[in-house]
Write a protein that holds these residues in place. Structure first.
Motif, PDB file in Angstrom:
ATOM      1  N   SER A 100       3.656 -13.894  -3.616  1.00 31.31           N
ATOM      2  CA  SER A 100       3.402 -14.099  -2.443  1.00 31.31           C
ATOM      3  C   SER A 100       3.129 -12.537  -1.801  1.00 31.31           C
ATOM      4  O   SER A 100       3.665 -11.543  -2.065  1.00 31.31           O
ATOM      5  N   SER A 101       2.238 -12.554  -0.658  1.00 29.71           N
ATOM      6  CA  SER A 101       1.934 -11.163  -0.143  1.00 29.71           C
ATOM      7  C   SER A 101       2.688 -11.670   1.374  1.00 29.71           C
ATOM      8  O   SER A 101       2.628 -12.693   1.945  1.00 29.71           O
ATOM      9  N   LEU A 102       2.962 -10.768   1.991  1.00 29.75           N
ATOM     10  CA  LEU A 102       3.528 -10.550   3.516  1.00 29.75           C
ATOM     11  C   LEU A 102       2.407 -10.335   4.756  1.00 29.75           C
ATOM     12  O   LEU A 102       1.694  -9.253   4.646  1.00 29.75           O
ATOM     13  N   GLU A 103       2.318 -11.129   5.597  1.00 26.27           N
ATOM     14  CA  GLU A 103       1.498 -10.858   6.808  1.00 26.27           C
ATOM     15  C   GLU A 103       2.390 -10.870   7.915  1.00 26.27           C
ATOM     16  O   GLU A 103       2.980 -11.813   8.398  1.00 26.27           O
ATOM     17  N   LEU A 104       2.337  -9.591   8.641  1.00 24.25           N
ATOM     18  CA  LEU A 104       3.223  -9.528   9.791  1.00 24.25           C
ATOM     19  C   LEU A 104       2.293  -9.248  11.136  1.00 24.25           C
ATOM     20  O   LEU A 104       1.184  -8.437  11.099  1.00 24.25           O
ATOM     21  N   LEU A 105       2.585  -9.795  11.866  1.00 22.92           N
ATOM     22  CA  LEU A 105       1.906  -9.595  13.456  1.00 22.92           C
ATOM     23  C   LEU A 105       2.913  -9.264  14.385  1.00 22.92           C
ATOM     24  O   LEU A 105       4.057  -9.707  14.775  1.00 22.92           O
ATOM     25  N   VAL A 106       2.837  -7.936  14.786  1.00 22.45           N
ATOM     26  CA  VAL A 106       3.697  -6.964  15.624  1.00 22.45           C
ATOM     27  C   VAL A 106       3.097  -7.065  16.986  1.00 22.45           C
ATOM     28  O   VAL A 106       2.110  -6.281  17.163  1.00 22.45           O
ATOM     29  N   ASP A 107       3.753  -7.748  18.082  1.00 22.87           N
ATOM     30  CA  ASP A 107       2.869  -7.654  19.272  1.00 22.87           C
ATOM     31  C   ASP A 107       3.892  -7.047  20.258  1.00 22.87           C
ATOM     32  O   ASP A 107       4.967  -7.518  20.479  1.00 22.87           O
ATOM     33  N   ILE A 108       3.576  -5.946  20.902  1.00 18.69           N
ATOM     34  CA  ILE A 108       4.562  -5.173  21.692  1.00 18.69           C
ATOM     35  C   ILE A 108       3.892  -4.874  23.076  1.00 18.69           C
ATOM     36  O   ILE A 108       2.595  -4.620  23.437  1.00 18.69           O
ATOM     37  N   GLY A 109       4.586  -5.103  24.278  1.00 22.66           N
ATOM     38  CA  GLY A 109       4.130  -4.985  25.427  1.00 22.66           C
ATOM     39  C   GLY A 109       5.082  -4.313  26.317  1.00 22.66           C
ATOM     40  O   GLY A 109       6.517  -4.427  26.150  1.00 22.66           O
ATOM     41  N   ALA A 110       4.579  -3.292  27.112  1.00 17.06           N
ATOM     42  CA  ALA A 110       5.498  -2.366  27.708  1.00 17.06           C
ATOM     43  C   ALA A 110       4.922  -2.181  29.281  1.00 17.06           C
ATOM     44  O   ALA A 110       3.668  -1.946  29.269  1.00 17.06           O
TER      45      ALA A 110
END
Length: 238
Positions: A100-110
């Protein structure tokens, strides 16, 4: 496999999602959105990064990739988020089935405004729910080959595309806008052999050939040329 975590870290919220996907060749794909909030506006910046792993396993590749992604964050956000991102991504990689391959969703709010309180970070989280990252069109895409020595190399253009590039003497015909080659930084002289790529930027033929053997992106505008794994047509990413 799908994982989801949310962390409220002072005036910053980080939401992490991971998905396992089947690909012909192993990849780690990171969709990153960093959004700054103040009293008057919301300013998101989005990017997708695709890492081609070659022979490296996911567990070995992920720490290097996360360190690279974190290096693109501001110092404060990196200090807050890198540990959480590394732990989350490493755990997700271990849980994936072989191949498998890995998909990352990184959502950062400041929040930029001083005196941020807990209700303010709840507003960031509500905005993330209302405008989920996976529904956003990523404004910029970067491809990397992950090398055994830990470096990140560019993805070359396809051999057939490089061989199809036209060559013409500078000063004859239309369409060459540049007066110098931005790769070697030398001025074009009359009769020099020049090649123009689909985004209409021109270079010395020898220079752009050598460039495309290492990277499929235009040196000026980052237009995508076809790669061995892509569709025949390139695309603009900005």
């Amino acid at each position: 496999m799908a994982n989801l975590e949310t962390h409220h870290l002072g005036d910053t919220v980080i939401q992490l999602q991971a998905r396992g996907v089947r690909q012909a060749r192993p990849l780690v794909v990171v969709h990153l959105r960093v959004t700054e909030f103040d009293d008057l506006s919301i300013s998101p910046e989005m990017i997708s990064l695709r890492f081609h792993l070659g022979q490296l396993s996911l567990p070995r590749a992920v720490p290097r990739i996360i360190s690279f992604v974190a290096s693109n964050l501001g110092a404060k956000i990196r200090r807050l988020c890198e540990h959480h991102l590394l732990r989350f991504a490493s755990q997700s990689a271990v849980e994936l089935a072989a191949g498998s391959s890995l998909e990352l969703l990184v959502d950062i709010g400041a929040f930029l405004a001083p005196g941020c309180a807990a209700p303010d970070t709840e507003l960031i989280y509500e905005w993330m729910l209302y405008m989920p990252l996976q529904e956003q069109e990523m404004a910029f895409v970067q491809d990397y080959n992950l090398q055994e020595n830990g470096g990140f190399g560019g993805v070359p253009a396809s051999k057939s595309f490089i061989e199809s590039l036209g060559r013409s003497p500078y000063g004859q015909g239309e369409g060459v806008r540049e007066e110098e080659c931005v790769i070697c930084l030398e001025d074009f002289v009359a009769g020099a052999e020049v090649s123009t790529i689909p985004c209409s930027h021109s270079f010395h033929s020898r220079c752009i050939t050598q460039w495309l053997e290492k990277s499929h992106l235009c040196p000026i505008c980052r237009y995508h040329m076809p790669t061995a794994n892509s569709n025949p047509q390139g695309q603009h990413v900005m």
